[in-house]
Enzyme design. Structure first.
Site, PDB file in Angstrom:
ATOM      1  N   GLY A  69       0.598  -1.308   0.059  1.00  0.00           N
ATOM      2  CA  GLY A  69       0.085   0.005   0.044  1.00  0.00           C
ATOM      3  C   GLY A  69       0.807   1.176  -0.047  1.00  0.00           C
ATOM      4  O   GLY A  69       0.585   2.246  -0.683  1.00  0.00           O
ATOM      5  N   SER A  70       2.076   1.233   0.670  1.00  0.00           N
ATOM      6  CA  SER A  70       2.620   2.473   0.762  1.00  0.00           C
ATOM      7  C   SER A  70       3.276   2.932  -0.383  1.00  0.00           C
ATOM      8  O   SER A  70       3.429   3.888  -0.757  1.00  0.00           O
ATOM      9  CB  SER A  70       3.779   2.187   1.913  1.00  0.00           C
ATOM     10  OG  SER A  70       3.426   2.138   3.220  1.00  0.00           O
ATOM     11  N   ASN A 150      -7.899   3.937   8.439  1.00  0.00           N
ATOM     12  CA  ASN A 150      -7.441   2.708   9.314  1.00  0.00           C
ATOM     13  C   ASN A 150      -7.462   2.716  10.587  1.00  0.00           C
ATOM     14  O   ASN A 150      -7.129   1.737  11.323  1.00  0.00           O
ATOM     15  CB  ASN A 150      -5.863   2.573   8.648  1.00  0.00           C
ATOM     16  CG  ASN A 150      -5.147   3.908   8.848  1.00  0.00           C
ATOM     17  OD1 ASN A 150      -5.222   4.963   8.173  1.00  0.00           O
ATOM     18  ND2 ASN A 150      -4.126   3.781   9.674  1.00  0.00           N
ATOM     19  N   GLN A 178      -7.641  -0.170   3.401  1.00  0.00           N
ATOM     20  CA  GLN A 178      -8.577  -0.733   4.568  1.00  0.00           C
ATOM     21  C   GLN A 178     -10.165  -1.200   3.949  1.00  0.00           C
ATOM     22  O   GLN A 178     -10.961  -1.781   4.514  1.00  0.00           O
ATOM     23  CB  GLN A 178      -8.974   0.169   5.518  1.00  0.00           C
ATOM     24  CG  GLN A 178      -7.603   0.576   6.542  1.00  0.00           C
ATOM     25  CD  GLN A 178      -7.326  -0.433   7.347  1.00  0.00           C
ATOM     26  OE1 GLN A 178      -8.240  -1.311   7.743  1.00  0.00           O
ATOM     27  NE2 GLN A 178      -5.930  -0.673   7.719  1.00  0.00           N
ATOM     28  N   SER A 198      -3.523  -3.264  -0.611  1.00  0.00           N
ATOM     29  CA  SER A 198      -2.307  -4.159  -0.030  1.00  0.00           C
ATOM     30  C   SER A 198      -3.072  -5.298   0.520  1.00  0.00           C
ATOM     31  O   SER A 198      -3.994  -5.541   1.213  1.00  0.00           O
ATOM     32  CB  SER A 198      -1.677  -3.101   1.224  1.00  0.00           C
ATOM     33  OG  SER A 198      -0.578  -4.152   1.987  1.00  0.00           O
ATOM     34  N   HIS A 200      -2.014  -7.651   2.591  1.00  0.00           N
ATOM     35  CA  HIS A 200      -1.924  -8.287   3.868  1.00  0.00           C
ATOM     36  C   HIS A 200      -2.775  -7.652   4.817  1.00  0.00           C
ATOM     37  O   HIS A 200      -3.022  -8.136   6.185  1.00  0.00           O
ATOM     38  CB  HIS A 200      -0.546  -8.081   4.724  1.00  0.00           C
ATOM     39  CG  HIS A 200      -0.181  -6.563   5.052  1.00  0.00           C
ATOM     40  ND1 HIS A 200      -0.349  -6.340   6.455  1.00  0.00           N
ATOM     41  CD2 HIS A 200       0.112  -5.642   4.530  1.00  0.00           C
ATOM     42  CE1 HIS A 200       0.011  -5.069   6.462  1.00  0.00           C
ATOM     43  NE2 HIS A 200       0.458  -4.698   5.289  1.00  0.00           N
ATOM     44  N   THR A 236      11.853  -8.142 -11.086  1.00  0.00           N
ATOM     45  CA  THR A 236      11.174  -9.226 -11.399  1.00  0.00           C
ATOM     46  C   THR A 236       9.895  -9.496 -10.292  1.00  0.00           C
ATOM     47  O   THR A 236      10.173  -9.391  -9.297  1.00  0.00           O
ATOM     48  CB  THR A 236      12.190 -10.506 -11.014  1.00  0.00           C
ATOM     49  OG1 THR A 236      13.182 -10.298 -12.150  1.00  0.00           O
ATOM     50  CG2 THR A 236      11.482 -11.884 -11.463  1.00  0.00           C
ATOM     51  N   CYS A 323       1.826   2.010  12.678  1.00  0.00           N
ATOM     52  CA  CYS A 323       2.896   3.076  12.245  1.00  0.00           C
ATOM     53  C   CYS A 323       3.288   3.977  13.390  1.00  0.00           C
ATOM     54  O   CYS A 323       4.408   4.515  13.237  1.00  0.00           O
ATOM     55  CB  CYS A 323       2.529   3.797  10.924  1.00  0.00           C
ATOM     56  SG  CYS A 323       1.982   2.416   9.955  1.00  0.00           S
TER      57      CYS A 323
END
Ligand SMILES: *Cc1c(COP(=O)(O)O)cnc(C)c1O
Length: 396
Positions: A69-70, A150, A178, A198, A200, A236, A323
């Site tokens: 996401g970042s 988030n 989110q 993202s 995860h 890759t 974070c």
């Protein structure tokens, strides 16, 4: 252990793990190689891209894989900034409660001479399309507003904001990290130009995500090198992670309504239970809220101490975003919705998943009540509130 920090990360689904191990065992070729083993990997890559696109309501060509996401947020904002610069447009509209992956890029651009308008967030945790419309100027090159927050889980009126931007001819990016896999997201129907996600956060692997960019929006590469991702992102491809993300997103989207219904009921029970604790309040709208998010402020406690004591009871929670843990600053999100500093320090975010049980919710409620009580009993700050030396922020 009770895991109630799914906004920080989620446990990988069985489907994602199975897809990944099969890929690692059988499909380890380089998708850029011309022999059959490489071309087989290329097919698997493009198949994953198509399945992800189908979940998001965009076309496969609009999906570029990133490291998460970042990176997607960075690339979206820098793309719009470079395009804007060329046209002499150096104004960006965003909100005060974005993720740091957005806010810190905007700060960097400000140092380079961009002007950034951060919209105030209403105390219910929502920014309106009208606010966005009022902030757009002739030199605005980008509007970036997160899909769902988030920390406090509030869902923004993305379709309306998208419509305003489309009408005004301004690029619109949304950080949907989110939202994707949790609530309905439709890239095309919601007039979105760029969208970050993202894996995860929806039971996929860490270190993989995507930036969806509407046909015609030429992404500016952050990583230069080979011609992977049609020149938009060199390196890759992380094929096992990409395949895991596709499997996780498909499963999440297939069960989305059913999961949302079940989780919302548990979330509401959690809110009602925690609401019984005196001098505490839910952060953000109760209605426009992610199915899994509960976020409270309690007077007279330190969020950090609350988390440590909950950890002793086997409960994983957070005070805001992963974070910012480790920093003593109160959450910028809670300050943005108008919580005073002393209350913003006493926040608790519980984010449940489709695996959370009603029994776990009851355990969380009683544990939080006990811990809050315990901490208040030894807090001089709380004593001041009780003896009237200090004013309460909440009325009950
Ligand atoms: C987690 C999160 C991110 C960052 O995603 P990563 O894949 O961890 O880089 C960005 N925005 C929001 C809203 C998030 O919740």
């Amino acid at each position: 252990m009770i895991y109630a920090d799914n906004a920080a990360t989620t446990k990988m689904s069985r489907a994602a793990m199975d897809a990944m191990s099969a890929c690692m065992a059988d499909c380890w070729g380089n998708p850029s190689s011309l022999y059959a083993h490489g071309q087989r990997a290329k097919e698997v890559l493009e198949d994953a891209r198509e399945r992800i696109a189908a979940c998001l309501g965009c076309s496969a060509r609009e999906v570029t894989f990133t490291s998460g996401g970042s990176e997607a947020d960075n690339q979206a904002i820098l793309t719009a900034a470079r395009l804007g610069e060329k046209q002499g447009k150096k104004h960006i509209v965003s909100t005060a409660f974005e993720h740091h992956a957005v806010l810190h890029v905007l700060e960097k651009l400000e140092k380079e001479g961009f002007e950034v308008t951060l919209l105030d967030v209403h105390r219910d945790g929502i920014v309106t399309a009208q606010q966005v419309e009022d902030a757009i100027r002739a030199d605005t090159c980008l509007v970036t507003v997160m899909y769902a927050n988030n920390e406090i889980g509030t869902i923004q009126p993305i379709s309306e904001i998208g419509q305003v931007c489309r009408r005004k001819g301004v690029l619109f990016h949304t950080d949907a990290v989110q939202a994707a896999g949790h609530i309905p997201v439709s890239f095309r129907e919601q007039y979105i130009d760029m969208l970050s996600l993202s894996a995860h956060k929806f039971h996929g692997p860490k270190g993989i995500g995507a930036l969806v960019a509407r046909k015609g929006v030429r992404l500016e590469p952050l990583i230069h090198g080979g011609a992977q991702e049609r020149g938009k992102r060199a390196g890759t491809e992380n094929l096992p992670a990409i395949v895991g993300m596709a499997a996780a997103l498909e499963e999440a989207c297939r069960n989305l309504e059913q999961n949302a219904e079940r989780m919302s009921a548990l979330r509401d029970r959690l809110i009602d239970g925690l609401d019984q604790i005196p001098y505490g309040e839910l952060n953000g709208s109760r209605k426009d809220r992610l199915p899994g998010n509960v976020n409270f402020c309690f007077e007279g406690i330190e969020g950090e101490s609350l988390l440590l004591l909950l950890d002793d009871k086997g409960i994983c929670a957070s005070s805001g975003s992963a974070c910012t843990s480790g920093s003593l600053d109160p959450s910028h999100v809670l300050l943005a919705i108008g919580r005073p500093h002393e209350v913003a320090h006493g926040s608790l975010r519980l984010s449940i998943s489709e695996e959370t049980t009603p029994q776990e919710v009851e355990t969380i409620i009683s544990s939080v009540a006990d811990v809050v009580d315990y901490l208040r009993n030894m807090s001089p700050f709380w004593r001041d509130l009780m003896t009237g030396k200090r004013q309460h922020v909440f009325d009950k």
